[in-house]
Design a protein around this motif. Structure first.
Motif, mmCIF file in Angstrom:
data_model
loop_
_atom_site.group_PDB
_atom_site.id
_atom_site.type_symbol
_atom_site.label_atom_id
_atom_site.label_comp_id
_atom_site.label_asym_id
_atom_site.label_seq_id
_atom_site.Cartn_x
_atom_site.Cartn_y
_atom_site.Cartn_z
ATOM 1 N N ASP A 91 0.841 -1.128 0.068
ATOM 2 C CA ASP A 91 -0.087 -0.034 -0.048
ATOM 3 C C ASP A 91 0.845 1.252 -0.152
ATOM 4 O O ASP A 91 0.985 1.952 1.210
ATOM 5 N N TYR A 92 1.444 1.380 -1.089
ATOM 6 C CA TYR A 92 2.478 2.784 -1.230
ATOM 7 C C TYR A 92 1.887 3.829 -1.090
ATOM 8 O O TYR A 92 2.293 4.843 -0.260
ATOM 9 N N GLU A 93 0.520 4.297 -1.330
ATOM 10 C CA GLU A 93 0.051 5.537 -1.348
ATOM 11 C C GLU A 93 -0.503 5.806 0.123
ATOM 12 O O GLU A 93 0.068 7.024 0.439
ATOM 13 N N ALA A 94 -0.902 4.776 0.645
ATOM 14 C CA ALA A 94 -1.191 5.239 2.113
ATOM 15 C C ALA A 94 0.206 5.348 2.984
ATOM 16 O O ALA A 94 0.121 6.155 3.932
ATOM 17 N N HIS A 95 1.081 4.483 2.919
ATOM 18 C CA HIS A 95 2.391 4.650 3.431
ATOM 19 C C HIS A 95 2.960 6.035 3.322
ATOM 20 O O HIS A 95 3.658 6.817 4.060
ATOM 21 N N LEU A 96 3.099 6.720 1.880
ATOM 22 C CA LEU A 96 3.580 7.943 1.621
ATOM 23 C C LEU A 96 2.653 8.935 2.316
ATOM 24 O O LEU A 96 3.345 9.873 2.663
ATOM 25 N N ALA A 97 1.522 8.833 2.268
ATOM 26 C CA ALA A 97 0.506 9.861 2.866
ATOM 27 C C ALA A 97 0.790 9.689 4.526
ATOM 28 O O ALA A 97 0.928 11.053 5.058
ATOM 29 N N SER A 98 1.383 8.816 5.167
ATOM 30 C CA SER A 98 1.447 8.817 6.469
ATOM 31 C C SER A 98 2.747 9.595 6.951
ATOM 32 O O SER A 98 2.838 10.315 7.774
ATOM 33 N N LEU A 99 3.784 9.502 5.682
ATOM 34 C CA LEU A 99 5.111 10.204 5.892
ATOM 35 C C LEU A 99 5.257 11.320 5.566
ATOM 36 O O LEU A 99 6.209 12.413 6.010
#
Length: 462
Positions: A79-87
């Motif tokens: 889940d790249y997009e969700a992880h990037l949003a977290s960071l």
């Protein structure tokens, strides 16, 4: 069954003659930073302004990089997009860690190279990134052990782990040779699992079986309902006999399919190691991490891949990168010592891989840099520190202590069973992700992520 080998043969031929596919495995024990590594790697490859140590970036060969659906329809997508949003949000936070196997495909459009580049046009390369828990990989070390051997090893280390107190107390009231009772098995498995979870939380590395920590849809099944027992005669119908039977089923029905389905198809591998956390927790934790990683690396099949060797024997891992993570927690003057410590911990596995023809490298990295370096006056002298944001938003500057020039000054007392470090006081601060302020085309700030990417995939991009 001949179907799977034929499918594998077709995949190999397709990859060799049409659009090549490179499979990169990413693993490490809990909290080593697998999710952040993959997220930062993909982001920086799609926006490569900070990846100047990659030859393909220097030469302007990457014309585009984009995400595509992963080819394996049975695997969850990372889940790249969700992880990037977290960071990268207004209040950045670390994403949830790896809990199961997942995959992501990043495709490159590359400028033509070579004598006939002008005739062939742009090239394509598909990078399949496979994320899997290091705890599951530890289980590969169980394949060559009997239940009695595994039980003896676990029972030997239980006295050194206070987290196992309740399980040890339960064992005192159990006769392994008694008639099997499901209630006994479930209670022992529950207490043993609790001891593993607590041990992992307290920094221990060797916490097998790994699926006890991340059971997924196997939770509550008999294949996860066993525990180590003292040696006893494994007569039919006894508790110890049933525990041994379930241990063998775990190896056959859980561990082996994982190896054959996912692990055995990897081309390149990065092993992330949070050495600093182990050093901070003391000699016993460092030695535990060294032994756990040695078992992990014993499961690898390193070596060079030729076309016909791939067809006949299956893939081997061509490149192994040992990456000591969270280098941003130390001043850059300490990074070489951190790298040397990681190399020394894994020397036996590295030498074996090199002998088999695989390329190996070790480096200290921070996939997402969470600190900046500062020099501060303290006690009449200049002290090198790193400053970062804590989870509560406060900014702090710390000096984690100087690692020794010679890794043996840490590894030797750890192997000898020292209870604490005689010299040096090593602290670790748990920083939050930084609030981002990036220019267009620049990925997340990092330390040597570009060098890691160059080693792992750079030769396939130029």
């Amino acid at each position: 069954m001949i179907t799977r080998p034929i499918e594998a043969l077709g995949d190999t031929v397709s990859e060799a003659f049409f659009e090549p596919v490179l499979r990169l495995g990413v693993t490490g024990l809990s909290r080593a930073g697998k999710t952040v590594f993959i997220t930062a790697l993909v982001h920086n490859l799609t926006e490569p302004g900070r990846m100047q140590r990659m030859r393909a970036v220097q030469q302007g060969l990457i014309q585009g990089a984009w995400l595509q659906p992963q080819p394996d329809m049975t695997l969850p997508r990372f889940d790249y997009e969700a992880h990037l949003a977290s960071l990268t949000g207004d209040d950045p936070r670390w994403p949830d860690g790896t809990r199961a196997v997942s995959e992501l495909r990043l495709s490159f459009r590359l400028a033509p190279t070579g004598m006939f580049g002008g005739l062939t046009g742009p090239r394509r390369l598909h990078l399949d990134i496979v994320d899997y828990p290091g705890e599951w990989l530890l289980d590969l070390g169980l394949m060559g052990k009997s239940y009695a051997e595994w039980s003896a090893e676990v029972m030997d280390r239980l006295p050194r782990r206070p987290e196992a107190g309740a399980f040890r107390a339960a064992l005192e009231g159990i006769d392994p040779a008694k008639r099997f009772d499901e209630a006994d098995a479930q209670e022992l498995a529950r207490l043993f699992t609790g001891s593993l979870v607590a041990a992992r939380e307290n920094g221990w590395s060797d916490c097998t079986p790994g699926r006890f920590l991340l059971p997924g849809d196997l939770a509550g099944s008999p294949v996860l309902t066993f525990a180590p027992l003292p040696a006893a005669d494994e007569r039919r119908g006894t508790l110890v006999r049933e525990m041994a039977r379930r241990f063998e089923a775990y190896k056959a029905q859980v561990v082996r399919p994982f190896f054959e389905t996912h692990f055995a198809r990897i081309d390149r591998q990065v092993i992330l190691i949070d050495v600093l956390e182990a050093v901070h927790r003391g000699p016993a934790a460092l030695e535990d991490q060294r032994r756990a990683m040695a078992e992990v690396l014993a499961a690898f099949r390193p070596g060079a891949n030729g076309f016909f060797s791939t067809l006949l024997r299956g893939k081997r891992i061509e490149k192994l990168l040992f990456a000591a993570t969270k280098a941003d927690h130390l001043h850059h003057s300490q990074h070489a010592r951190l790298t040397a410590l990681a190399e020394a911990m894994l020397r036996e596995a590295r030498d074996k891989a090199r002998f088999s023809g695989a390329e190996t490298a070790a480096m200290s990295i921070a996939a997402l840099r969470a600190t900046v370096e500062e020099t501060r006056a303290h006690g009449g002298r200049e002290v090198e520190t790193v400053r970062g944001r804590l989870i509560d938003g406060r900014q702090v500057a710390v000096n984690a202590g100087a690692l020794p020039d010679d890794p043996a000054r840490l590894l030797s007392p750890a192997r000898e069973g020292a209870e604490r470090w005689l010299q040096g006081d090593y602290g670790v601060m748990h920083f939050a992700p930084p609030v981002q302020s990036r220019l267009p085309g620049q990925g997340l700030p990092h330390i040597r992520l570009d060098a890691a990417a160059e080693f792992l995939i750079g030769d396939r991009l130029v």
